[in-house]
Design a protein around this motif. Sequence first.
Motif, PDB file in Angstrom:
ATOM      1  N   LEU A  76       1.884  -5.575  -7.783  1.00  0.00           N
ATOM      2  CA  LEU A  76       1.420  -5.740  -9.166  1.00  0.00           C
ATOM      3  C   LEU A  76      -0.088  -5.930  -9.241  1.00  0.00           C
ATOM      4  O   LEU A  76      -0.706  -5.609 -10.266  1.00  0.00           O
ATOM      5  CB  LEU A  76       2.127  -6.925  -9.815  1.00  0.00           C
ATOM      6  N   ALA A  77      -0.691  -6.440  -8.174  1.00  0.00           N
ATOM      7  CA  ALA A  77      -2.149  -6.578  -8.170  1.00  0.00           C
ATOM      8  C   ALA A  77      -2.824  -5.222  -8.319  1.00  0.00           C
ATOM      9  O   ALA A  77      -3.911  -5.106  -8.903  1.00  0.00           O
ATOM     10  CB  ALA A  77      -2.610  -7.260  -6.880  1.00  0.00           C
ATOM     11  N   GLY A  78      -2.172  -4.185  -7.794  1.00  0.00           N
ATOM     12  CA  GLY A  78      -2.715  -2.830  -7.938  1.00  0.00           C
ATOM     13  C   GLY A  78      -2.128  -2.048  -9.091  1.00  0.00           C
ATOM     14  O   GLY A  78      -2.703  -1.031  -9.508  1.00  0.00           O
ATOM     15  N   ARG A  79      -0.966  -2.514  -9.618  1.00  0.00           N
ATOM     16  CA  ARG A  79      -0.323  -1.809 -10.732  1.00  0.00           C
ATOM     17  C   ARG A  79       0.165  -2.811 -11.766  1.00  0.00           C
ATOM     18  O   ARG A  79       1.367  -3.068 -11.894  1.00  0.00           O
ATOM     19  CB  ARG A  79       0.839  -0.964 -10.212  1.00  0.00           C
ATOM     20  N   PRO A  80      -0.733  -3.414 -12.532  1.00  0.00           N
ATOM     21  CA  PRO A  80      -0.324  -4.399 -13.540  1.00  0.00           C
ATOM     22  C   PRO A  80       0.472  -3.783 -14.690  1.00  0.00           C
ATOM     23  O   PRO A  80       0.954  -4.520 -15.550  1.00  0.00           O
ATOM     24  CB  PRO A  80      -1.650  -4.984 -14.028  1.00  0.00           C
ATOM     25  N   ASP A  81       0.580  -2.432 -14.710  1.00  0.00           N
ATOM     26  CA  ASP A  81       1.383  -1.769 -15.737  1.00  0.00           C
ATOM     27  C   ASP A  81       2.826  -1.584 -15.290  1.00  0.00           C
ATOM     28  O   ASP A  81       3.667  -1.087 -16.050  1.00  0.00           O
ATOM     29  CB  ASP A  81       0.784  -0.399 -16.053  1.00  0.00           C
ATOM     30  N   ALA A  82       3.164  -1.974 -14.057  1.00  0.00           N
ATOM     31  CA  ALA A  82       4.503  -1.739 -13.526  1.00  0.00           C
ATOM     32  C   ALA A  82       5.549  -2.557 -14.279  1.00  0.00           C
ATOM     33  O   ALA A  82       5.266  -3.615 -14.846  1.00  0.00           O
ATOM     34  CB  ALA A  82       4.550  -2.067 -12.041  1.00  0.00           C
ATOM     35  N   VAL A  83       6.781  -2.053 -14.261  1.00  0.00           N
ATOM     36  CA  VAL A  83       7.920  -2.746 -14.856  1.00  0.00           C
ATOM     37  C   VAL A  83       8.671  -3.470 -13.741  1.00  0.00           C
ATOM     38  O   VAL A  83       8.944  -2.886 -12.687  1.00  0.00           O
ATOM     39  CB  VAL A  83       8.861  -1.761 -15.564  1.00  0.00           C
ATOM     40  N   LEU A  84       8.996  -4.740 -13.961  1.00  0.00           N
ATOM     41  CA  LEU A  84       9.759  -5.516 -12.987  1.00  0.00           C
ATOM     42  C   LEU A  84      11.145  -5.798 -13.553  1.00  0.00           C
ATOM     43  O   LEU A  84      11.274  -6.328 -14.661  1.00  0.00           O
ATOM     44  CB  LEU A  84       9.041  -6.833 -12.673  1.00  0.00           C
ATOM     45  N   ALA A  87       0.830  -1.213   0.000  1.00  0.00           N
ATOM     46  CA  ALA A  87       0.000   0.000   0.000  1.00  0.00           C
ATOM     47  C   ALA A  87       0.860   1.256   0.000  1.00  0.00           C
ATOM     48  O   ALA A  87       0.535   2.237  -0.683  1.00  0.00           O
ATOM     49  CB  ALA A  87      -0.930  -0.014   1.217  1.00  0.00           C
ATOM     50  N   ASP A  88       1.972   1.233   0.749  1.00  0.00           N
ATOM     51  CA  ASP A  88       2.882   2.386   0.765  1.00  0.00           C
ATOM     52  C   ASP A  88       3.438   2.659  -0.631  1.00  0.00           C
ATOM     53  O   ASP A  88       3.486   3.803  -1.093  1.00  0.00           O
ATOM     54  CB  ASP A  88       4.056   2.126   1.723  1.00  0.00           C
ATOM     55  N   ILE A  89       3.865   1.596  -1.299  1.00  0.00           N
ATOM     56  CA  ILE A  89       4.470   1.749  -2.624  1.00  0.00           C
ATOM     57  C   ILE A  89       3.441   2.233  -3.633  1.00  0.00           C
ATOM     58  O   ILE A  89       3.715   3.130  -4.442  1.00  0.00           O
ATOM     59  CB  ILE A  89       5.095   0.407  -3.060  1.00  0.00           C
ATOM     60  N   LEU A  90       2.257   1.672  -3.583  1.00  0.00           N
ATOM     61  CA  LEU A  90       1.199   2.076  -4.515  1.00  0.00           C
ATOM     62  C   LEU A  90       0.823   3.535  -4.306  1.00  0.00           C
ATOM     63  O   LEU A  90       0.610   4.282  -5.276  1.00  0.00           O
ATOM     64  CB  LEU A  90      -0.024   1.172  -4.341  1.00  0.00           C
ATOM     65  N   ALA A  91       0.764   3.966  -3.075  1.00  0.00           N
ATOM     66  CA  ALA A  91       0.422   5.364  -2.802  1.00  0.00           C
ATOM     67  C   ALA A  91       1.502   6.306  -3.311  1.00  0.00           C
ATOM     68  O   ALA A  91       1.210   7.357  -3.900  1.00  0.00           O
ATOM     69  CB  ALA A  91       0.213   5.558  -1.299  1.00  0.00           C
ATOM     70  N   ALA A  92       2.771   5.925  -3.133  1.00  0.00           N
ATOM     71  CA  ALA A  92       3.878   6.778  -3.572  1.00  0.00           C
ATOM     72  C   ALA A  92       3.938   6.881  -5.087  1.00  0.00           C
ATOM     73  O   ALA A  92       4.426   7.884  -5.630  1.00  0.00           O
ATOM     74  CB  ALA A  92       5.190   6.239  -3.028  1.00  0.00           C
ATOM     75  N   ALA A  93       3.460   5.844  -5.791  1.00  0.00           N
ATOM     76  CA  ALA A  93       3.565   5.814  -7.255  1.00  0.00           C
ATOM     77  C   ALA A  93       2.278   6.240  -7.950  1.00  0.00           C
ATOM     78  O   ALA A  93       2.184   6.128  -9.177  1.00  0.00           O
ATOM     79  CB  ALA A  93       3.941   4.405  -7.704  1.00  0.00           C
ATOM     80  N   ALA A  94       1.321   6.724  -7.211  1.00  0.00           N
ATOM     81  CA  ALA A  94       0.049   7.123  -7.824  1.00  0.00           C
ATOM     82  C   ALA A  94       0.276   8.186  -8.890  1.00  0.00           C
ATOM     83  O   ALA A  94       0.927   9.204  -8.651  1.00  0.00           O
ATOM     84  CB  ALA A  94      -0.901   7.649  -6.754  1.00  0.00           C
ATOM     85  N   GLY A  95      -0.234   7.921 -10.092  1.00  0.00           N
ATOM     86  CA  GLY A  95      -0.109   8.884 -11.185  1.00  0.00           C
ATOM     87  C   GLY A  95       1.260   8.915 -11.825  1.00  0.00           C
ATOM     88  O   GLY A  95       1.513   9.773 -12.682  1.00  0.00           O
ATOM     89  N   ARG A  96       2.155   7.987 -11.443  1.00  0.00           N
ATOM     90  CA  ARG A  96       3.515   7.980 -11.997  1.00  0.00           C
ATOM     91  C   ARG A  96       3.849   6.557 -12.436  1.00  0.00           C
ATOM     92  O   ARG A  96       3.239   5.582 -12.006  1.00  0.00           O
ATOM     93  CB  ARG A  96       4.518   8.449 -10.944  1.00  0.00           C
ATOM     94  N   SER A  97       4.823   6.434 -13.313  1.00  0.00           N
ATOM     95  CA  SER A  97       5.303   5.106 -13.710  1.00  0.00           C
ATOM     96  C   SER A  97       5.967   4.434 -12.504  1.00  0.00           C
ATOM     97  O   SER A  97       6.576   5.101 -11.659  1.00  0.00           O
ATOM     98  CB  SER A  97       6.296   5.209 -14.858  1.00  0.00           C
ATOM     99  N   LEU A  98       5.848   3.119 -12.458  1.00  0.00           N
ATOM    100  CA  LEU A  98       6.408   2.369 -11.331  1.00  0.00           C
ATOM    101  C   LEU A  98       7.355   1.294 -11.849  1.00  0.00           C
ATOM    102  O   LEU A  98       7.010   0.519 -12.744  1.00  0.00           O
ATOM    103  CB  LEU A  98       5.289   1.724 -10.515  1.00  0.00           C
ATOM    104  N   VAL A  99       8.556   1.273 -11.286  1.00  0.00           N
ATOM    105  CA  VAL A  99       9.555   0.261 -11.611  1.00  0.00           C
ATOM    106  C   VAL A  99       9.939  -0.449 -10.320  1.00  0.00           C
ATOM    107  O   VAL A  99      10.380   0.189  -9.355  1.00  0.00           O
ATOM    108  CB  VAL A  99      10.809   0.875 -12.253  1.00  0.00           C
TER     109      VAL A  99
END
Length: 347
Positions: free
Chosen positions: A298-306, A266-278
């Motif tokens: 990834l459940a909350g950001r399936p567009d993230a890059v791993l 939840a912390d990571i998802l909140a910090a990346a809201a509206g931004r690309s996530l790697v």
Amino acid sequence: DTHEVVAAISGDLAEVWRRDLPPFQSAIAAGAAAIMPGHLRLPELTGELPASLSPAAMTGLLRGELGFSGVIISDALEMRAVSNRYGIAGAAVMAIIAGVDLLCLGRDTSEEVYHAIVAALRKAVRSGRLPADRLEDAADRVARLRTWLAASREARSARGQSANGQNGRVNGTAQIGLLAARRAVQLSGDRPVLTDPVIVEVEPRGNVAVGRAAWGLAPWASVRRVAAAPLAAAVVDTAGDGADSAGPVPIPLEEGEEPAEEATAADILAAAAGRSLVLVVRDAHRSPATQDLVTSVLAGRPDAVLVEMGLPEWRPAAGTYGAYLATWGAARVSAQAAAEVLGLIPA
């Protein structure tokens, strides 16, 4: 991790010849002076033994089929893959019998263990278990290696290498490494196009040999380093008796190093809201905690890059991430190659 357990090589012997041995064949053909076998089992060849203690691997395969005539140096004998079952002195005797010439012991090995190794070798010779000519053969090979190293050092001194010359070699080596790193990178999915990216690196579990090695994208981007689990490494049996350790112990921070912060999905998802996530991991297959954290994010950001900067043995299910980048290594050049693919720096 053979600091803790014996590792097993997947596949049969034919696959190992195809997949794993060509680099060693090339190194031997190029005149490699020494080879270090790992504490790795290949059941078809070594049975229950790790290769480092197996006559079939050291004498049969490495000396015989691969034709290596240089020095065989053991991996560290206090690693629990061998010390936990045989003790350090016992593993030393088995290694020499198998065909190893030079024994590697870590910096924390006590003086008593060295004496125990010498006593164990002496006892093995007297009993006939270890042929004396095997020790003489090992000593001859090590002596030739020492002579070769000394001659190489003298030749370098005689050439009077300048600082500029040294820098040229270093720069040239770095360029070769970067070229290899660029060729090694594997991208699954579309090439990422990042917008004001949040880069989160999940700190891997510490390794008793190197502690927390430097890695990651920090030289080229602002990163947030998080811990998915307490950072610790298993205690190694430095007594040499194969006794069980007391369990994991914390690995101290290096001078000036900032501790990884605790963070939830939840912390990571909140910090990346509206931004690309790697998300950047290293050897995620070794850490269920890392896998759980990545899967939850990834459940909350399936567009993230791993990005996997270790062995890509584990990855989330297809369709749960935007792109997957495997570097096959965590060296600085590997990180630079990843940064280029991610568009963080020009290629």
